[in-house]
Motif scaffolding. Sequence first.
Motif, mmCIF file in Angstrom:
data_model
loop_
_atom_site.group_PDB
_atom_site.id
_atom_site.type_symbol
_atom_site.label_atom_id
_atom_site.label_comp_id
_atom_site.label_asym_id
_atom_site.label_seq_id
_atom_site.Cartn_x
_atom_site.Cartn_y
_atom_site.Cartn_z
ATOM 1 N N PHE A 60 1.264 -18.920 -8.597
ATOM 2 C CA PHE A 60 0.563 -19.180 -7.343
ATOM 3 C C PHE A 60 -0.156 -17.899 -6.900
ATOM 4 O O PHE A 60 0.443 -16.816 -6.896
ATOM 5 C CB PHE A 60 1.532 -19.629 -6.255
ATOM 6 N N TYR A 61 -1.411 -18.056 -6.518
ATOM 7 C CA TYR A 61 -2.227 -16.909 -6.135
ATOM 8 C C TYR A 61 -2.503 -16.941 -4.628
ATOM 9 O O TYR A 61 -2.813 -17.997 -4.061
ATOM 10 C CB TYR A 61 -3.554 -16.904 -6.895
ATOM 11 N N PHE A 62 -2.372 -15.746 -4.030
ATOM 12 C CA PHE A 62 -2.636 -15.593 -2.595
ATOM 13 C C PHE A 62 -3.515 -14.369 -2.384
ATOM 14 O O PHE A 62 -3.236 -13.286 -2.918
ATOM 15 C CB PHE A 62 -1.325 -15.406 -1.805
ATOM 16 N N ASP A 63 -4.574 -14.561 -1.616
ATOM 17 C CA ASP A 63 -5.447 -13.441 -1.257
ATOM 18 C C ASP A 63 -4.959 -12.850 0.063
ATOM 19 O O ASP A 63 -5.591 -12.962 1.103
ATOM 20 C CB ASP A 63 -6.889 -13.929 -1.131
ATOM 21 N N ARG A 64 -3.785 -12.194 -0.012
ATOM 22 C CA ARG A 64 -3.159 -11.605 1.165
ATOM 23 C C ARG A 64 -2.830 -10.135 0.904
ATOM 24 O O ARG A 64 -2.985 -9.646 -0.221
ATOM 25 C CB ARG A 64 -1.879 -12.356 1.549
ATOM 26 N N ASP A 65 -2.355 -9.457 1.926
ATOM 27 C CA ASP A 65 -2.038 -8.033 1.821
ATOM 28 C C ASP A 65 -0.702 -7.866 1.098
ATOM 29 O O ASP A 65 0.339 -8.334 1.601
ATOM 30 C CB ASP A 65 -1.965 -7.415 3.217
ATOM 31 N N PRO A 66 -0.660 -7.189 -0.052
ATOM 32 C CA PRO A 66 0.613 -7.033 -0.786
ATOM 33 C C PRO A 66 1.601 -6.130 -0.062
ATOM 34 O O PRO A 66 2.820 -6.331 -0.174
ATOM 35 C CB PRO A 66 0.180 -6.429 -2.125
ATOM 36 N N ASP A 67 1.112 -5.133 0.688
ATOM 37 C CA ASP A 67 2.030 -4.240 1.404
ATOM 38 C C ASP A 67 2.785 -4.990 2.492
ATOM 39 O O ASP A 67 3.995 -4.788 2.678
ATOM 40 C CB ASP A 67 1.243 -3.075 2.015
ATOM 41 N N SER A 68 2.079 -5.848 3.200
ATOM 42 C CA SER A 68 2.755 -6.651 4.231
ATOM 43 C C SER A 68 3.727 -7.635 3.595
ATOM 44 O O SER A 68 4.818 -7.874 4.126
ATOM 45 C CB SER A 68 1.726 -7.411 5.069
ATOM 46 N N PHE A 69 3.372 -8.183 2.441
ATOM 47 C CA PHE A 69 4.241 -9.151 1.763
ATOM 48 C C PHE A 69 5.548 -8.497 1.316
ATOM 49 O O PHE A 69 6.609 -9.128 1.353
ATOM 50 C CB PHE A 69 3.519 -9.753 0.565
ATOM 51 N N LYS A 70 5.482 -7.225 0.890
ATOM 52 C CA LYS A 70 6.701 -6.525 0.486
ATOM 53 C C LYS A 70 7.685 -6.415 1.645
ATOM 54 O O LYS A 70 8.905 -6.428 1.423
ATOM 55 C CB LYS A 70 6.348 -5.125 -0.024
ATOM 56 N N CYS A 71 7.159 -6.305 2.860
ATOM 57 C CA CYS A 71 8.034 -6.274 4.033
ATOM 58 C C CYS A 71 8.547 -7.665 4.385
ATOM 59 O O CYS A 71 9.710 -7.827 4.781
ATOM 60 C CB CYS A 71 7.297 -5.682 5.234
ATOM 61 N N ILE A 72 7.702 -8.668 4.218
ATOM 62 C CA ILE A 72 8.061 -10.024 4.639
ATOM 63 C C ILE A 72 9.151 -10.623 3.754
ATOM 64 O O ILE A 72 10.056 -11.318 4.239
ATOM 65 C CB ILE A 72 6.810 -10.918 4.659
ATOM 66 N N ILE A 73 9.123 -10.355 2.439
ATOM 67 C CA ILE A 73 10.128 -10.963 1.558
ATOM 68 C C ILE A 73 11.514 -10.387 1.788
ATOM 69 O O ILE A 73 12.509 -10.944 1.290
ATOM 70 C CB ILE A 73 9.737 -10.799 0.071
ATOM 71 N N ASP A 74 11.629 -9.299 2.579
ATOM 72 C CA ASP A 74 12.952 -8.762 2.897
ATOM 73 C C ASP A 74 13.778 -9.752 3.703
ATOM 74 O O ASP A 74 15.010 -9.696 3.690
ATOM 75 C CB ASP A 74 12.820 -7.457 3.685
#
Length: 439
Positions: free
Chosen positions: A71-85
Amino acid sequence: MWTVPKPKYRNALSEEGDITVNIGGVRVVLFGDDLKRYPDSRLAELSNCSAQNPELISTLCDDFDPGRNEFYFDRDPDSFKCIIDVYYFDEIHIKSGICPICFIKEMEFWKIDQSVLDECCKSYLSEKEEELKEIANKVKAILEDLDVDQCITRTQRCQRYLWRLMEKPDSSLAARIIAIASFLSILVSAVVMCVSTIPELQVTNAEGKLVEHPTMEAIETVCMLWFTTEFVLRLASSPNKVRFALSIMNIIDFMAIIPFYVVLSLTLLGTTSMMELVNVQQAVQALRIMRIARIFKLARHSSGLQTLTYALKRSLKELGLLLMYMGVGIFVFSALAYTMEQSHPETLFRSIPQSFWWAIITMTTVGYGDIYPKTTLGKCNAAVSFLCGVIAIALPIHPIINNFVVFYNKQKVLETAAKHEVELMELKSGGQARRKSQE
């Protein structure tokens, strides 16, 4: 916090429900068991979604590769690293360098509730939201100033122009001249009020009493007429009369003006027998003393004084601790001084309440010398009280200065951001106008 070990990322899927996501070029494998802890989130919906349902998948992600099941998402990877916590630790921390407002939008996209944010991040977010509101208010004020010519009626245009003239010194040369004139009037009025109390510059009336010099009264009258005209014009042009009336600075302006007219009414309309009454004379004198309130009008023309007021307001806790510490010290050292000085035949400490005055001037390092200890123990007590007073006064200085600097720098940044936002809006509107003209 780190009670649950974070699972390692894998390059291949091994269990049902595991998904592979590509966030802005960063490929991550997530476990279905962890995603199920928040079943309403976007990732949990993808985990439960069948690959045979492309319509549903297209609503949840930007693109999907059936061959790689990715699955592909055009989102910010840095923010995603925080969100998956949140799937591993049940809370989220916003890392430094990430805009908190943009991060909240990322959380909304991934369908994660803001309640999982840690308390430190919530306070940081609330500060940024307040800053954005201030920027929006400043932008709104700037746009209102720019839209004077677009008002509906002529009366509204005149009202808006008058408001800018009286309240916005940077809007025009005339407004700046009026602001300077108002500032000088306050200074002249304050100087006249002080100088008029010098006996050598006073004159004797018919009853043989010293009164203000007629020249001083004339200058005072001119200044009050200016203050009155300014206040009436500001009130008449105010877009919100209720907010204007409840403003602290406007209340101070009113309190600085009204004593002059009350004294004038008592002097001109009151009878001679009435003015001879002691109570009336005391009331007139008290109203004259209230003229010192006009010096606070300077705060309306000085951003530095406004910043200092805000810094003191933010430092009320530290100032309260200072007053409590000083109060305890005054009580203790005055009681000790009274007890230690009783053995001296010429003691100046007649009672503990009288000793309060000595403790206050000693702990605040004033030391008038009207009351002082004469015994050895009393002098030692005075030395200790002096040192404690110096320490107590020095403690809140740093928080007050820090609050002053922080607020001052913050206001400068907000003003720059508001002007930049207005410039961007003008560029966008100019670009749209050019495109329409080309079409």
